[in-house]
Design a protein around this motif. Structure first.
Motif, PDB file in Angstrom:
ATOM      1  N   ASP A   1       0.811  -1.218   0.000  1.00  0.00           N
ATOM      2  CA  ASP A   1       0.000   0.000   0.000  1.00  0.00           C
ATOM      3  C   ASP A   1       0.846   1.271   0.000  1.00  0.00           C
ATOM      4  O   ASP A   1       0.283   2.372   0.062  1.00  0.00           O
ATOM      5  N   THR A   2       2.133   1.140  -0.049  1.00  0.00           N
ATOM      6  CA  THR A   2       3.010   2.311  -0.052  1.00  0.00           C
ATOM      7  C   THR A   2       3.260   2.764  -1.480  1.00  0.00           C
ATOM      8  O   THR A   2       2.881   2.081  -2.450  1.00  0.00           O
ATOM      9  N   VAL A   3       3.928   3.895  -1.620  1.00  0.00           N
ATOM     10  CA  VAL A   3       4.165   4.463  -2.952  1.00  0.00           C
ATOM     11  C   VAL A   3       5.125   3.601  -3.779  1.00  0.00           C
ATOM     12  O   VAL A   3       5.105   3.655  -5.015  1.00  0.00           O
ATOM     13  N   VAL A   4       5.971   2.802  -3.124  1.00  0.00           N
ATOM     14  CA  VAL A   4       6.949   1.999  -3.863  1.00  0.00           C
ATOM     15  C   VAL A   4       6.384   0.640  -4.270  1.00  0.00           C
ATOM     16  O   VAL A   4       6.995  -0.074  -5.071  1.00  0.00           O
ATOM     17  N   ARG A   5       5.216   0.270  -3.710  1.00  0.00           N
ATOM     18  CA  ARG A   5       4.577  -1.004  -4.021  1.00  0.00           C
ATOM     19  C   ARG A   5       5.522  -2.187  -3.810  1.00  0.00           C
ATOM     20  O   ARG A   5       5.522  -3.157  -4.562  1.00  0.00           O
ATOM     21  N   ASN A   6       6.302  -2.085  -2.759  1.00  0.00           N
ATOM     22  CA  ASN A   6       7.259  -3.155  -2.442  1.00  0.00           C
ATOM     23  C   ASN A   6       6.880  -3.743  -1.089  1.00  0.00           C
ATOM     24  O   ASN A   6       6.927  -3.050  -0.072  1.00  0.00           O
ATOM     25  N   PRO A   7       6.499  -5.028  -1.044  1.00  0.00           N
ATOM     26  CA  PRO A   7       6.045  -5.606   0.221  1.00  0.00           C
ATOM     27  C   PRO A   7       7.135  -5.733   1.277  1.00  0.00           C
ATOM     28  O   PRO A   7       6.829  -6.014   2.438  1.00  0.00           O
ATOM     29  N   GLN A   8       8.399  -5.497   0.906  1.00  0.00           N
ATOM     30  CA  GLN A   8       9.470  -5.605   1.895  1.00  0.00           C
ATOM     31  C   GLN A   8       9.627  -4.325   2.721  1.00  0.00           C
ATOM     32  O   GLN A   8      10.253  -4.334   3.772  1.00  0.00           O
ATOM     33  N   TYR A   9       9.066  -3.236   2.249  1.00  0.00           N
ATOM     34  CA  TYR A   9       9.145  -1.959   2.964  1.00  0.00           C
ATOM     35  C   TYR A   9       7.788  -1.604   3.576  1.00  0.00           C
ATOM     36  O   TYR A   9       6.734  -1.852   2.974  1.00  0.00           O
ATOM     37  N   TRP A  10       7.853  -1.032   4.760  1.00  0.00           N
ATOM     38  CA  TRP A  10       6.649  -0.640   5.488  1.00  0.00           C
ATOM     39  C   TRP A  10       6.722   0.846   5.825  1.00  0.00           C
ATOM     40  O   TRP A  10       7.790   1.454   5.808  1.00  0.00           O
ATOM     41  N   MET A  11       5.553   1.392   6.158  1.00  0.00           N
ATOM     42  CA  MET A  11       5.483   2.756   6.661  1.00  0.00           C
ATOM     43  C   MET A  11       4.823   2.729   8.036  1.00  0.00           C
ATOM     44  O   MET A  11       3.934   1.903   8.302  1.00  0.00           O
ATOM     45  N   ILE A  12       5.241   3.631   8.917  1.00  0.00           N
ATOM     46  CA  ILE A  12       4.719   3.722  10.284  1.00  0.00           C
ATOM     47  C   ILE A  12       3.939   5.037  10.388  1.00  0.00           C
ATOM     48  O   ILE A  12       4.519   6.123  10.355  1.00  0.00           O
ATOM     49  N   LYS A  13       2.624   4.912  10.516  1.00  0.00           N
ATOM     50  CA  LYS A  13       1.742   6.086  10.459  1.00  0.00           C
ATOM     51  C   LYS A  13       1.322   6.536  11.850  1.00  0.00           C
ATOM     52  O   LYS A  13       1.008   5.733  12.713  1.00  0.00           O
ATOM     53  N   ARG A  14       1.309   7.845  12.039  1.00  0.00           N
ATOM     54  CA  ARG A  14       0.813   8.456  13.288  1.00  0.00           C
ATOM     55  C   ARG A  14      -0.710   8.486  13.232  1.00  0.00           C
ATOM     56  O   ARG A  14      -1.301   8.997  12.264  1.00  0.00           O
ATOM     57  N   THR A  15      -1.326   7.923  14.259  1.00  0.00           N
ATOM     58  CA  THR A  15      -2.791   7.801  14.261  1.00  0.00           C
ATOM     59  C   THR A  15      -3.426   8.708  15.325  1.00  0.00           C
ATOM     60  O   THR A  15      -2.751   9.174  16.248  1.00  0.00           O
ATOM     61  N   ASP A  16      -4.725   8.907  15.158  1.00  0.00           N
ATOM     62  CA  ASP A  16      -5.553   9.637  16.124  1.00  0.00           C
ATOM     63  C   ASP A  16      -4.974  11.013  16.465  1.00  0.00           C
ATOM     64  O   ASP A  16      -4.910  11.413  17.635  1.00  0.00           O
ATOM     65  N   LEU A  17      -4.555  11.752  15.448  1.00  0.00           N
ATOM     66  CA  LEU A  17      -4.028  13.093  15.701  1.00  0.00           C
ATOM     67  C   LEU A  17      -5.108  14.042  16.214  1.00  0.00           C
ATOM     68  O   LEU A  17      -4.808  15.019  16.909  1.00  0.00           O
ATOM     69  N   GLU A  18      -6.373  13.761  15.884  1.00  0.00           N
ATOM     70  CA  GLU A  18      -7.443  14.633  16.362  1.00  0.00           C
ATOM     71  C   GLU A  18      -7.672  14.467  17.863  1.00  0.00           C
ATOM     72  O   GLU A  18      -8.139  15.420  18.533  1.00  0.00           O
TER      73      GLU A  18
END
Length: 457
Positions: free
Chosen positions: A217-234
């Protein structure tokens, strides 16, 4: 004057009579050949005497030159005269005659030649099997000095402790976990050298504030790389997490964290003081994109690489983004799972997978075309092969070694090596087509003659 000439003629006649007498009796005493030799020599001597006593013209230089030339000719005549054979004695007649064609026996030399070593019958050479060559390669070339095996981890742990103390004092607000070491030497897989050790720096995240985004689901479409998203900022705005300072576009940036740590390593830590305390010289590598330290000791040289690591949802993610503009990616590492699985399989069947991997890594590391196969790619090939082949005993090391080469050639032909733990991940995805072709060519040759890889060191 007349008296002198008369005396001269009398002397000549007297000498001539003596010579005639000698020549007359020489035939009786010396025989025909001896008399001939004596006559030639006598004639030459007589000519010398005649020229020496004959009057010469004082004013004629040509006459003097002619006299000298004639004297040289007569001397040459005397030297060229063969010696008369020695008359045999009566006692010599009983001795056997030597063959005239036999050369004279040389006199013994003063310096005696060294005695020849005793001849020992040599046993025929025996060709070593591939199994024997692999075991010999492993024992002779892959053994590390004991001082490196013990000293390298000690130095790394000491530096690790100093770095941990600095981070706690410099950044007390950042919840770093306890630094630990990671390397084949320390994890029991065996190592080629003790000069590369990883320093793993845990980044402790609050699971309620952070979530993982799959690589597909990332921009590189590579399953070996992940992104860590900050949640519940509201509900939990920025500042609620100490790691919010490294957010780029609502994602925890591995690149921003590495840049901050790089500045600390290069400019904030007193490495000369720490090095003198440990009896070594420590230099941070300024130009490297990685967080590297070079350590020089009298007994060993080390290269230490620092990796921030996040462990969430059974994933181990390293702050090692790919080259390019994307700086929020975290690389999934399977190293811990690889080590655990290989040890588990070898313990279950007393296999030689670790032994085989040690030899394969040593070959690929030293070969310029194969060095990118070191580490995880080789381990995953062995794990795939273990799923279909059960005989990994030490006696079958050569068969499994050759089978791994065949499997590698097959994966390179397809350009795909699926991860053993996630088949969506292609471990060859970052290799260039030219690199794959060169690797395939080298390994294809080695299938029919695997000894080539052992020679190319």
């Amino acid at each position: 004057m007349e008296f002198t000439r008369r005396g001269k003629r009398q002397e000549d006649s007297g000498l001539a009579s003596v010579l005639d007498f000698l020549l007359a009796n020489a035939r009786l005493v010396l025989g025909v050949s001896g008399a001939a030799v004596l006559a030639i020599a006598t004639l030459a001597v007589k000519r010398l005497i005649d020229r020496a006593t004959a009057p010469r013209d004082e004013g004629d230089p040509k006459a003097e030159q002619k006299t000298l030339e004639e004297s040289w000719q007569d001397l040459a005549l005397i030297k060229a005269t063969p010696k008369a054979p020695k008359k045999q004695r009566r006692a010599d007649l009983s001795e056997p005659l030597l063959s005239p064609a036999q050369p004279p026996v040389p006199e013994p030399q003063v310096c005696s030649a060294p005695p020849e070593p005793p001849w020992v019958e040599s046993s025929p050479l025996r060709c070593l099997t591939l199994q024997e060559k692999l075991l010999s390669h492993c024992s002779s070339r892959l053994a590390m000095p004991e001082v490196q095996v013990t000293l390298a981890p000690q130095l790394a742990r000491s530096i690790c402790a100093q770095l941990q103390k600095f981070l706690q004092n410099k950044c007390p607000e950042l919840p770093f976990g306890s630094l630990f070491l990671s390397a084949p030497l320390l994890d029991g897989l065996g190592a080629l050298t003790a000069d590369h050790i990883h320093l793993m720096l845990p980044v402790v995240l609050d699971a309620t504030l952070w979530s993982l985004i799959p690589g597909e689901d990332t921009v590189v479409r590579n399953p070996q790389y992940w992104m860590i998203k900050r949640t519940d900022l509201e509900y939990f705005p920025r500042g609620c997490s100490p790691w919010d300072r490294f957010i780029v576009g609502r994602y925890l940036s591995s690149n921003a964290l590495n840049e901050t740590l790089h500045k600390m390593l290069v400019a904030s830590i007193n490495w000369p003081a720490i090095g003198s305390l440990l009896g070594s010289i420590i230099h941070p590598v300024v130009a490297s994109q990685e967080l590297k330290l070079e350590v020089k000791h009298d007994e060993v040289e080390l290269s230490l690489t620092l990796f921030p690591v996040v462990e969430m949802e059974d994933k181990v993610l390293l702050a090692a983004p790919p080259e390019g503009l994307v700086e929020n990616l975290w690389l999934e590492s399977f190293y811990r799972a690889e080590v655990s699985k290989v040890k588990e399989l070898d313990a279950g069947d007393s296999g030689a997978r670790q032994h085989c991997l040690l030899i394969l890594n040593s070959i690929c590391k030293s070969h310029p075309a194969l060095h990118k196969l070191c580490g995880s790619p080789l381990t995953h090939v062995v794990l795939h092969l273990s799923a279909t082949t059960s005989d990994w005993a030490e006696e079958s090391l050569a068969d499994r070694f050759q089978q791994v080469l065949e499997e590698l050639v097959g994966y390179l032909e397809r350009g795909v090596l699926p991860s053993y733990f996630n088949h969506k991940i292609n471990l060859f995805c970052e290799l260039l087509e030219e690199e794959i072709d060169e690797m395939g060519f080298v390994l294809y040759r080695a299938i029919s003659e695997p000894e080539l890889l052992l020679k190319e060191k």
